[in-house]
Structure formats: C-alpha cells, structure tokens
Design a protein around this motif. Structure first.
Motif, short mmCIF file in Angstrom:
data_model
loop_
_atom_site.label_atom_id
_atom_site.label_comp_id
_atom_site.label_asym_id
_atom_site.label_seq_id
_atom_site.Cartn_x
_atom_site.Cartn_y
_atom_site.Cartn_z
N ASP A 54 -55.73 -0.77 16.25
CA ASP A 54 -56.35 -1.55 17.33
C ASP A 54 -55.36 -2.40 18.10
OD1 ASP A 54 -55.79 -3.64 15.60
OD2 ASP A 54 -57.88 -4.08 15.12
N GLY A 55 -54.14 -2.54 17.60
CA GLY A 55 -53.11 -3.25 18.32
C GLY A 55 -53.16 -4.76 18.22
N LYS A 56 -54.18 -5.32 17.56
CA LYS A 56 -54.33 -6.77 17.51
C LYS A 56 -53.22 -7.43 16.70
CE LYS A 56 -59.36 -6.74 18.09
NZ LYS A 56 -60.67 -7.09 17.46
N ALA A 57 -52.96 -6.90 15.51
CA ALA A 57 -51.92 -7.49 14.66
C ALA A 57 -50.55 -7.34 15.30
CB ALA A 57 -51.94 -6.83 13.27
N GLU A 58 -50.28 -6.18 15.88
CA GLU A 58 -49.00 -5.95 16.52
C GLU A 58 -48.79 -6.92 17.70
OE1 GLU A 58 -45.42 -3.44 17.07
OE2 GLU A 58 -46.66 -4.22 15.46
N HIS A 59 -49.87 -7.18 18.45
CA HIS A 59 -49.78 -8.12 19.57
C HIS A 59 -49.50 -9.54 19.08
CE1 HIS A 59 -50.60 -9.99 23.44
NE2 HIS A 59 -51.48 -10.80 22.85
N ALA A 60 -50.21 -9.95 18.03
CA ALA A 60 -50.00 -11.29 17.47
C ALA A 60 -48.59 -11.45 16.94
CB ALA A 60 -51.03 -11.56 16.36
N LEU A 61 -48.08 -10.41 16.28
CA LEU A 61 -46.71 -10.46 15.77
C LEU A 61 -45.70 -10.59 16.90
CD1 LEU A 61 -46.76 -7.79 12.93
CD2 LEU A 61 -46.20 -10.21 12.68
N GLY A 62 -45.96 -9.91 18.01
CA GLY A 62 -45.05 -9.99 19.14
C GLY A 62 -44.92 -11.41 19.66
N GLN A 63 -46.03 -12.15 19.68
CA GLN A 63 -45.98 -13.53 20.14
C GLN A 63 -45.18 -14.41 19.17
OE1 GLN A 63 -50.31 -14.13 20.59
NE2 GLN A 63 -49.98 -14.23 22.80
N ILE A 64 -45.43 -14.23 17.87
CA ILE A 64 -44.72 -15.02 16.86
C ILE A 64 -43.24 -14.68 16.87
CG2 ILE A 64 -44.48 -15.40 14.37
CD1 ILE A 64 -47.55 -14.94 14.20
N GLU A 65 -42.92 -13.39 16.99
CA GLU A 65 -41.52 -12.98 16.99
C GLU A 65 -40.77 -13.51 18.21
OE1 GLU A 65 -41.40 -8.77 16.69
OE2 GLU A 65 -42.24 -8.71 14.65
N GLY A 66 -41.46 -13.63 19.33
CA GLY A 66 -40.81 -14.18 20.51
C GLY A 66 -40.32 -15.60 20.27
N SER A 67 -41.17 -16.42 19.66
CA SER A 67 -40.78 -17.80 19.35
C SER A 67 -39.70 -17.83 18.27
CB SER A 67 -42.00 -18.60 18.90
OG SER A 67 -42.98 -18.68 19.91
N ALA A 68 -39.86 -17.00 17.23
CA ALA A 68 -38.90 -16.99 16.12
C ALA A 68 -37.53 -16.52 16.58
CB ALA A 68 -39.42 -16.11 14.99
N SER A 69 -37.51 -15.54 17.47
CA SER A 69 -36.24 -15.04 17.98
C SER A 69 -35.44 -16.15 18.67
CB SER A 69 -36.48 -13.90 18.97
OG SER A 69 -35.29 -13.48 19.59
N SER A 70 -36.14 -16.98 19.45
CA SER A 70 -35.46 -18.09 20.13
C SER A 70 -34.90 -19.09 19.13
CB SER A 70 -36.44 -18.78 21.09
OG SER A 70 -36.87 -17.89 22.10
N VAL A 71 -35.68 -19.39 18.10
CA VAL A 71 -35.25 -20.36 17.08
C VAL A 71 -34.01 -19.84 16.35
CG1 VAL A 71 -35.87 -21.49 14.91
CG2 VAL A 71 -37.53 -21.37 16.78
N LEU A 72 -34.03 -18.58 15.92
CA LEU A 72 -32.90 -18.03 15.18
C LEU A 72 -31.67 -17.90 16.06
CD1 LEU A 72 -35.05 -17.56 13.01
CD2 LEU A 72 -34.09 -15.30 12.61
N ARG A 73 -31.85 -17.57 17.32
CA ARG A 73 -30.69 -17.50 18.23
C ARG A 73 -30.04 -18.86 18.38
NH1 ARG A 73 -30.35 -12.72 20.95
NH2 ARG A 73 -32.22 -11.41 20.85
N ARG A 74 -30.84 -19.92 18.47
CA ARG A 74 -30.27 -21.26 18.57
C ARG A 74 -29.52 -21.63 17.29
NH1 ARG A 74 -34.89 -22.36 21.77
NH2 ARG A 74 -36.19 -22.90 19.97
N MET A 75 -30.08 -21.24 16.15
CA MET A 75 -29.41 -21.53 14.88
C MET A 75 -28.05 -20.87 14.82
SD MET A 75 -32.75 -21.15 12.39
CE MET A 75 -31.84 -21.29 10.87
N ILE A 76 -27.98 -19.61 15.22
CA ILE A 76 -26.71 -18.89 15.18
C ILE A 76 -25.73 -19.44 16.20
CG2 ILE A 76 -25.66 -16.62 15.58
CD1 ILE A 76 -28.26 -15.38 14.45
N ALA A 77 -26.23 -19.78 17.39
CA ALA A 77 -25.35 -20.28 18.45
C ALA A 77 -24.79 -21.66 18.13
CB ALA A 77 -26.12 -20.31 19.77
N THR A 78 -25.62 -22.52 17.52
CA THR A 78 -25.18 -23.90 17.26
C THR A 78 -24.63 -24.10 15.86
OG1 THR A 78 -27.38 -24.59 16.48
CG2 THR A 78 -26.94 -24.75 18.86
N GLY A 79 -24.94 -23.16 14.95
CA GLY A 79 -24.55 -23.34 13.55
C GLY A 79 -25.33 -24.45 12.87
N LEU A 80 -26.55 -24.73 13.36
CA LEU A 80 -27.37 -25.80 12.81
C LEU A 80 -28.80 -25.31 12.59
CD1 LEU A 80 -26.26 -28.74 15.14
CD2 LEU A 80 -25.61 -28.42 12.73
#
Length: 388
Positions: A54-80
C-alpha cells in the motif's frame, strides 16, 4: 505514479556514507565469504514489497529518513553529536529505534520467535493426535512484520530520550564497517545474563551504530556507565583493536552482508572463520518454558524468550561500569532506569492506540521535561529578541 517495489531496510543515504563515488559500496557476503568491491547501492539491503504494497510505511519511512539524513550529515561534517534534548536528538533516537526494528534480520528474528512460541503454545492446546503429529512440520510467520514494527518504534522513542549521546571518532588504521542490521542494542551491565535485558527501559541499555568509516554514534545509560571524558561528547579511537571489537557487533548482528568503503582492505579487518562462527551461531531466538513461584505454594509455567544476536558474551569496549548490576529477581521484574516514566509512556501509548488521545497530545504528554524546558527557553529568548 507507480510505486517502487524495491524497499530498502538500510537506507541508501546511510550506505552512501560508506561509498567513494556515491553509487557503489564494498560488500562482504557472510554466507559465501565473497567480497565485491563495487556493489551497486541501489540493490543493497532491499527486498520487494518488504513494507507492504500500500506504500504507507514506505512513505512514512521516507519522511523520517529525510530528517535523519540531515542530522547524520551534520554529525559527520562537524564531528559532533546533536545537542542533548534538541530536535536533532529526538530525530536521531527515533531513527535508531526504527533502524533496529525494520531490517530483514529483525524480521527473521520476529518470525523465529513467533514460530517457536506458537508451536510451544499449540502443544498445550491441541489434543488431536493427528494434529500433534504434524506440528513439527508447521511454520508460523507474521504478516508484514517489518511494517507492523515501525509504529511501535516511533511510539517508544520517549523511553530512550534519557540516554546520553556520544560520537566515536575513529582515527585508527581500521575503518568502521556497516552490517545490514546496523543499529545494535547491548547491555554490558548484564553481559552473559540468562535472560534478555535489552528492553528499551532496562537499566544498562546501550545502542551503537556506525554512520561512516570514521564515525559511530552511541546512546547509553549514563547512570550505569562512563565513557571517555565527561566534559566531551566525542571520544577519539586511535586503537585499531578497539575499532575491531566494535565492528564485531556488526558481524554478529548482520543477516547477509557487511558493507565497507571501497579501497579499504577487508582481509586485514575481517574476523577469521572460527571467530565469525563464534560471533554468529545459527539460532536467533531461544524459547523455553519455566516454572515460577507465585504467592504461597502456587506455581505457574511461563514461556521465556531470549534473543541470541548479538551474543551477550560480547564485550562493548570503552565503557566502564559505574555500578554493580542489581540482581535479576525474576523474569517479571527486570530493572528499569525510570519505572515511573516507562509506565507513563506505556499508558499514553495505550490511550493513543485506543483512540482516547490524538497523536498531537501523545507527543506533548510524552515529551520529557528536559525537552520542554529547552523549548520554553528558546521561546523566551525569541520573545526577548522580538520585544527588544
């Protein structure tokens, strides 16, 4: 718009942090021992319709992954790591919980548990000899267990927001690797215990997940352990042996594959055959019946379920115990970090699932006081700046 039937249970953005060119990654297959130095990211850690059609879980995961990707990128870029009690803190905690629940390894363990518990219960309830005779040939599996695990993981986020966050900075000659079940739970306080003490509210809980060859994030119970310099949220790792010990949690927990940055040297940091067999084993869940004493002379039979991956005898390096583990009284009274808060979140979750409270009210009423105080401080600062 047609749906994408290939559902990733390790997001491509996380795999990309272990890539050189952004499109491929190194792969070690645990079943064959085969090494592929340029495996396409598009085809890794995925299965067709893994979260349902039905695509519902995949859609919800996409939203969560978008936010998580930004957080992890900042962690790697800043080392914090994220600031404690920040929005990024909550995003990271939610992502770790979802990542630990959404993989093929998690599904395999859930199905194995359902099959073993179901068979044991059926042996008590079936009386027909012809049915009992074919019980060993019966296989019980859950319907879309990966999709069903996502909502509870999100709802349980408030339970782990008390855990301290630190970032491990690997400056050794050995890189971190990433398994296809990368978010690993452990409890060094009860290492080797006969029962599982990996509940999210349990005393001594630890989470560890590599986010690149140079960085791994850990969440841990600071009442139970000390880690590195108390004044710093970053722990540098110059020792290759420490990194290899942390990597063992990936080798022990993965289902099929270990991923690494192409150009690194797998033979140098791959466990030998005997060690790999010791780390993994064949059983993911143990189920057995036991008898417990109730009031007076009353006794009752209980079914015990014990996860077998990762091996509880594994030692999490770097952590120092700050306390002796309280005794495990019985299977119904495992030690919790904050019993009152765990009960509160449980009650709010039950109210949400019963339709008594809406999602927004659940979010507010399960927000730890530290988060509320941070929000109020930020609003007060904004108001002061506006009026000034």
């Amino acid at each position: 718009m047609p749906q994408n039937k290939s559902h990733h249970f390790v997001p491509q953005f996380l795999l990309r942090f272990f890539s050189v060119n952004g499109s491929s990654v190194g792969l070690y297959n645990l079943r064959s021992g085969r090494i592929v130095t340029g495996a396409s990211l598009k085809h890794q850690a995925c299965r067709d319709w893994f979260y349902g059609r039905d695509g519902k879980a995949e859609h919800a995961l996409g939203q969560i992954e978008g936010s998580a990707s930004s957080v992890l990128r900042r962690m790697i870029a800043t080392g914090l790591p994220p600031k404690r009690y920040s929005d990024d803190h909550r995003v990271l905690a939610t992502f770790l919980l979802i990542q630990s629940a959404r993989t093929a390894q998690a599904v395999a363990a859930a199905n194995e548990m359902a099959n073993k518990v179901g068979e044991l219960m059926l042996r008590y309830t079936l009386t027909e000899p012809e049915l009992l005779a074919v019980l060993d040939d019966l296989t019980i599996e859950l319907t879309e267990p990966a999709a069903q695990a996502l909502r509870p993981a999100v709802m349980e986020t408030p339970v782990i927001l008390d855990l301290k966050i630190k970032l491990l900075h690997n400056v050794s000659s050995t890189p971190f690797v990433l398994g296809d079940h990368p978010a690993v739970k452990h409890n060094g306080l009860y290492s080797g215990a006969d029962v599982s003490v990996l509940g999210l509210a349990n005393l001594g809980l630890q989470f560890v997940m590599p986010i690149s060859p140079e960085y791994a994030v850990v969440l841990y119970d600071e009442k139970a352990y000390s880690l590195g310099n108390p004044a710093s949220n970053v722990v540098k790792l110059p020792s290759a042996s420490i990194v290899m010990a942390l990597n063992e949690f990936q080798w022990a927990n993965a289902l099929d594959n270990i991923y690494f940055r192409p150009g690194d040297d797998p033979p140098r940091w791959t466990p030998d055959h005997d060690r790999l067999a010791e780390l993994r084993g064949n059983e993911q869940v143990s189920v057995w019946e036991d008898e417990v004493r109730l009031e007076g002379t009353k006794r009752a039979k209980v079914i015990n379920v014990q996860t077998q991956r990762p091996r509880r005898a594994l030692k999490m390096p770097l952590f120092r115990n700050r306390m002796s583990p309280p005794p495990l009284v019985n299977v119904g009274r495992l030690p919790l970090r904050d019993p009152d808060w765990a009960l509160h979140v449980h009650r709010m979750t039950a109210a949400l699932n019963a339709g008594v409270i809406p999602q927004e009210e659940f979010h507010v009423r399960t927000m730890p006081p530290q988060f509320l105080r941070r929000i109020l401080r930020e609003r007060a600062g904004t108001n002061a700046a506006t009026t000034g």
